[in-house]
Every structure is written in C-alpha cells, then in structure tokens.
Design a protein around this motif. Structure first.
Motif, mmCIF file in Angstrom:
data_model
loop_
_atom_site.group_PDB
_atom_site.id
_atom_site.type_symbol
_atom_site.label_atom_id
_atom_site.label_comp_id
_atom_site.label_asym_id
_atom_site.label_seq_id
_atom_site.Cartn_x
_atom_site.Cartn_y
_atom_site.Cartn_z
ATOM 1 N N GLY A 186 -9.451 11.330 -8.121
ATOM 2 C CA GLY A 186 -9.709 11.700 -6.722
ATOM 3 C C GLY A 186 -10.497 10.655 -5.972
ATOM 4 O O GLY A 186 -11.099 10.954 -4.936
ATOM 5 N N ILE A 187 -10.526 9.409 -6.484
ATOM 6 C CA ILE A 187 -11.176 8.330 -5.719
ATOM 7 C C ILE A 187 -10.183 7.895 -4.633
ATOM 8 O O ILE A 187 -10.494 7.901 -3.442
ATOM 9 C CB ILE A 187 -11.568 7.149 -6.637
ATOM 10 N N LYS A 188 -8.973 7.548 -5.076
ATOM 11 C CA LYS A 188 -7.901 7.280 -4.115
ATOM 12 C C LYS A 188 -7.081 8.561 -3.988
ATOM 13 O O LYS A 188 -6.815 9.224 -5.001
ATOM 14 C CB LYS A 188 -7.000 6.150 -4.649
ATOM 15 N N ARG A 189 -6.660 8.895 -2.791
ATOM 16 C CA ARG A 189 -5.855 10.110 -2.582
ATOM 17 C C ARG A 189 -4.376 9.774 -2.449
ATOM 18 O O ARG A 189 -3.527 10.640 -2.621
ATOM 19 C CB ARG A 189 -6.328 10.867 -1.344
ATOM 20 N N PHE A 190 -4.069 8.537 -2.090
ATOM 21 C CA PHE A 190 -2.674 8.108 -1.935
ATOM 22 C C PHE A 190 -2.529 6.718 -2.553
ATOM 23 O O PHE A 190 -3.509 5.979 -2.666
ATOM 24 C CB PHE A 190 -2.285 8.032 -0.447
ATOM 25 N N SER A 191 -1.299 6.390 -2.916
ATOM 26 C CA SER A 191 -1.080 5.088 -3.561
ATOM 27 C C SER A 191 -1.037 3.980 -2.503
ATOM 28 O O SER A 191 -0.893 4.246 -1.299
ATOM 29 C CB SER A 191 0.226 5.107 -4.352
ATOM 30 N N ASN A 192 -1.102 2.734 -2.979
ATOM 31 C CA ASN A 192 -1.072 1.581 -2.062
ATOM 32 C C ASN A 192 0.203 1.592 -1.205
ATOM 33 O O ASN A 192 0.154 1.384 0.003
ATOM 34 C CB ASN A 192 -1.125 0.267 -2.864
ATOM 35 N N ASP A 193 1.354 1.847 -1.853
ATOM 36 C CA ASP A 193 2.621 1.812 -1.099
ATOM 37 C C ASP A 193 2.720 2.962 -0.102
ATOM 38 O O ASP A 193 3.267 2.794 0.992
ATOM 39 C CB ASP A 193 3.819 1.835 -2.064
ATOM 40 N N PRO B 112 -1.589 -4.582 -4.140
ATOM 41 C CA PRO B 112 -0.279 -4.869 -4.732
ATOM 42 C C PRO B 112 0.615 -3.634 -4.697
ATOM 43 O O PRO B 112 0.124 -2.523 -4.496
ATOM 44 C CB PRO B 112 -0.621 -5.250 -6.179
ATOM 45 N N PRO B 113 1.936 -3.818 -4.895
ATOM 46 C CA PRO B 113 2.812 -2.648 -4.947
ATOM 47 C C PRO B 113 2.389 -1.715 -6.090
ATOM 48 O O PRO B 113 1.771 -2.171 -7.065
ATOM 49 C CB PRO B 113 4.204 -3.234 -5.209
ATOM 50 N N ASP B 114 2.733 -0.436 -5.962
ATOM 51 C CA ASP B 114 2.259 0.552 -6.953
ATOM 52 C C ASP B 114 2.554 0.123 -8.391
ATOM 53 O O ASP B 114 1.733 0.319 -9.287
ATOM 54 C CB ASP B 114 2.901 1.923 -6.677
ATOM 55 N N ALA B 115 3.729 -0.478 -8.601
ATOM 56 C CA ALA B 115 4.108 -0.847 -9.970
ATOM 57 C C ALA B 115 3.183 -1.920 -10.545
ATOM 58 O O ALA B 115 3.063 -2.054 -11.767
ATOM 59 C CB ALA B 115 5.556 -1.338 -9.984
ATOM 60 N N ASP B 116 2.528 -2.693 -9.674
ATOM 61 C CA ASP B 116 1.625 -3.769 -10.142
ATOM 62 C C ASP B 116 0.165 -3.468 -9.844
ATOM 63 O O ASP B 116 -0.658 -4.381 -9.776
ATOM 64 C CB ASP B 116 1.990 -5.093 -9.444
#
Ligand code: FAQ
Length: 309
Positions: free
Chosen positions: A209-216, A194-198
């Motif tokens: 540090g599991i995810k390094r960048f957001s979905n968007d 989903p978009p970062d806001a959701d």
C-alpha cells in the motif's frame, strides 16, 4: 496475522511507533528520500529563470513556486526522519550519489517557455503520481502529500497559463512554447519510472500500500489527462502515434525510449553533473546557517532549562 498485516488489511495507516518489517521501512526511506531530493534539486531548473522572468508578476509567482518546492523538500525530509533516519545522512547520500532524484531535473531550461512546460507537464505528472500517495499506508508520508498536492495544482495551472499566453502570442512566442513542449513531453512521461515489467519495486510496494497504482497505469492516466489540455493550448504533443482508442477508453501512444531514462538515472543526462555540483556547493555555502541555527537552538534550550531550575 501481525498487527502490521492487520493494519494493511483494514487499509489503516502505519504510524512511526508501530511495528513494521525492515524492508517496508527501507523501501519508504528510499522512496521518501528520493522524493525529497527531487523537490530540492527541482528548484534549480526553474530557479535559473527567477532573475530573467519577463515581468515582475511572473518573477513573484516563480519565486513563490520555487520556494514551495523547498517547503515540499522539508515536509518530506521530516516524514523520512520519522522512520529513524537522519536528514544530514540522507543529504550525504544524495551528495555522494548513493541516493537518486527524479530524472526530469537533469534537463536544461533553455527558454522562458520551459518554465511553463515544467509547470504544466512536470508538476502535472507529479500530481498524477502523488494524489494516490495521499492514501499511502505510511501515515506521515500520506499526510505530507495532501498539502504538497494542493500546492502542485497551483503550480500546474501557472505553467498552463504561461504556455497559454505564449501560444496565443506572437509567432516567435508560439514557436518557443511548442519547442519547450517538444523537449519536455518524453522526459515527463519517464518521470513515472520504468515500464511495469522492468520495475523491480512496484509489486511489493503495491502489496504494502505504498504505491496504489503501477508506473504504467499512472503514465496512462497522465497521457489521458494531458492530450485535451494540449488541444486547449493549441500545441501539439510530439508523438505521431497519439490517438484516442474507443475500445480501451484511453489514448494510445508511441513507444518511449527507456534507454534514455536509464542513462539519465545513471548520471549521463544533460545536466546531472551541473545539478549535483550546484547542490553540493549550496550545501557547503549554507554550513554557517546550520551552525548558527544549532547554536541559537542550544542557547534557547539552556535558557529554558535554567528557567525551569
Ligand atoms: N528518476 O522499481 P521502480 C517533484 C528508480 S516530482 C530517477 O519503478 P519505485 C515535484 C527507482 O528509484 C518528482 N530514478 O521504483 C516538482 C528505483 O531505483 P533503486 C519526484 C527513477 O520507487 C515539480 C529504480 O529506478 N517524485 O519533484 C525514476 O517503485 C517541479 C526502479 O524503479 C517522486 O519521487 C525516475 N524518473 O517507483 C519539484 C514521487 N523512476 O532505488 C520541482 C514518489 C524510477 O532501485 C519542480 N516516488 N527510478 O536503485 C514514486 O512514486 C516512485 O519512487 C517512482 C519509482 C514512481 C518514481
């Protein structure tokens, strides 16, 4: 600071025996299990085409690719097990709908060109998402991702090559390639979540540090990488709003219909029921193999014990 926080602050790797917060462990189990499930369910849409591949060469390549996906599932279930969970239990959660797998594998593969579109777009999106996971704070997951990413890049190129052959073939082959890209483009963008806001998990997962960048961020990176490749293929991406924005240094794109993603995640995609029924049947049909392997391992262990006595 706890040793866990020290490790994260130094960009170190958390290892299975290190102390870690329960929520960190739970988040990793959720993500790694979902990832493992995606790899094995992801064998189905392309596995469908092994017996119908247009040449022996294509059949051999596709068999190797689908087999690679099974291997990725194995590395990932093994990585999840280092967190103290049991593989049988994870599979049970998949089969009873308590754990998810990627939305993308709930779309049908209607033509041979879909195999090309999956390689190019789905493996392409998977690479963009997974390269940063090679630096994930949890060591076993990060290490599994290194080999997975190397294999996915072969997959992406074989998909590109299939589409390149079709898009430079007869008008009917070209139309088939375009149709596959038209159907797979938007679902491929939804793979990033989903978009970062959701996205309820992104903020915490990034802090850990599991995810390094957001979905968007990753979705944008994929769009920027893919548009020039579509031009090289001579195919059109089905988004009339797609254009280069020199100020941002990125491609602008049209809105994504995220209600479709949420519906597919809820189980209402075109192939959810079929994928799950097939998976459960394959698991049940394979019970004798698991029993035989356990009996063989027990026999070996007994012999080793006798030999040592
Ligand atoms: N499909 O807060 P977020 C492959 C769920 S590649 C289904 O953003 P998160 C290779 C999410 O789990 C595909 N569910 O969550 C291949 C969460 O659910 P929950 C697999 C989705 O985790 C190629 C809720 O929505 N790759 O298999 C999806 O921070 C060809 C809220 O979302 C991976 O799994 C979706 N698209 O970010 C194989 C990569 N998106 O538990 C065969 C590792 C979100 O709260 C053939 N995973 N959800 O109910 C990740 O990077 C992350 O888990 C994300 C989601 C980015 C997928």
């Amino acid at each position: 600071m706890s040793s866990f926080e020290d490790l994260l602050a130094d960009d170190g790797r958390v290892e299975p025996r290190d102390e870690m917060p329960d929520d960190y462990r739970r988040t990793l189990v959720r993500q790694i299990a979902q990832h493992a499930h995606s790899e094995i369910i992801g064998m189905q849409p392309e596995g469908n085409w092994i017996s119908r591949a247009p040449s022996l060469r294509r059949k051999a390549i596709l068999m190797a690719k689908v087999q690679d996906e099974a291997g990725h599932g194995l590395y990932l279930y093994a990585a999840a097990e280092t967190l103290g969970v049991d593989r049988e239990d994870l599979l049970d959660q998949l089969h009873t709908g308590r754990q998810k797998y990627s939305s993308i594998f709930n779309y049908p593969t209607l033509t041979w060109a879909d195999v090309g579109a999956i390689g190019w777009l789905v493996d392409g999106a998977a690479i963009v998402n997974q390269v940063p996971l090679c630096r994930c704070s949890y060591g076993p997951y990060a290490r599994a991702m290194i080999r997975v990413c190397k294999e996915e890049s072969f997959h992406q190129r074989q998909g590109f090559e299939i589409l390149h052959t079709l898009s430079h073939g007869t008008p009917a082959q070209r139309a088939m390639a375009q149709d596959a890209v038209d159907r797979y483009w938007w679902p491929a963008l939804m793979m990033f979540g989903p978009p970062d806001a959701d996205s309820p998990h992104s903020e915490q997962s990034m802090a850990w540090g599991i995810k390094r960048f957001s979905n968007d961020e990753l979705r944008q990176r994929f769009i920027d990488m893919t548009v020039p490749q579509a031009e090289a293929l001579g195919l059109t991406l089905p988004d009339p709003e797609l254009r280069w924005n020199a100020d941002r240094g990125h491609y602008d794109s049209g809105p994504i219909d995220f209600t479709e993603l949420f519906e597919v995640i809820k189980g209402n995609g075109p192939c959810n029921a079929q994928r799950m029924a097939h998976r459960v049947r394959a698991h049940e049909d394979g019970a004798w193999v698991r029993e035989a392997a356990s009996a063989y391992a027990a026999k070996h262990a007994a012999r080793t014990r006798e030999g040592a006595a």
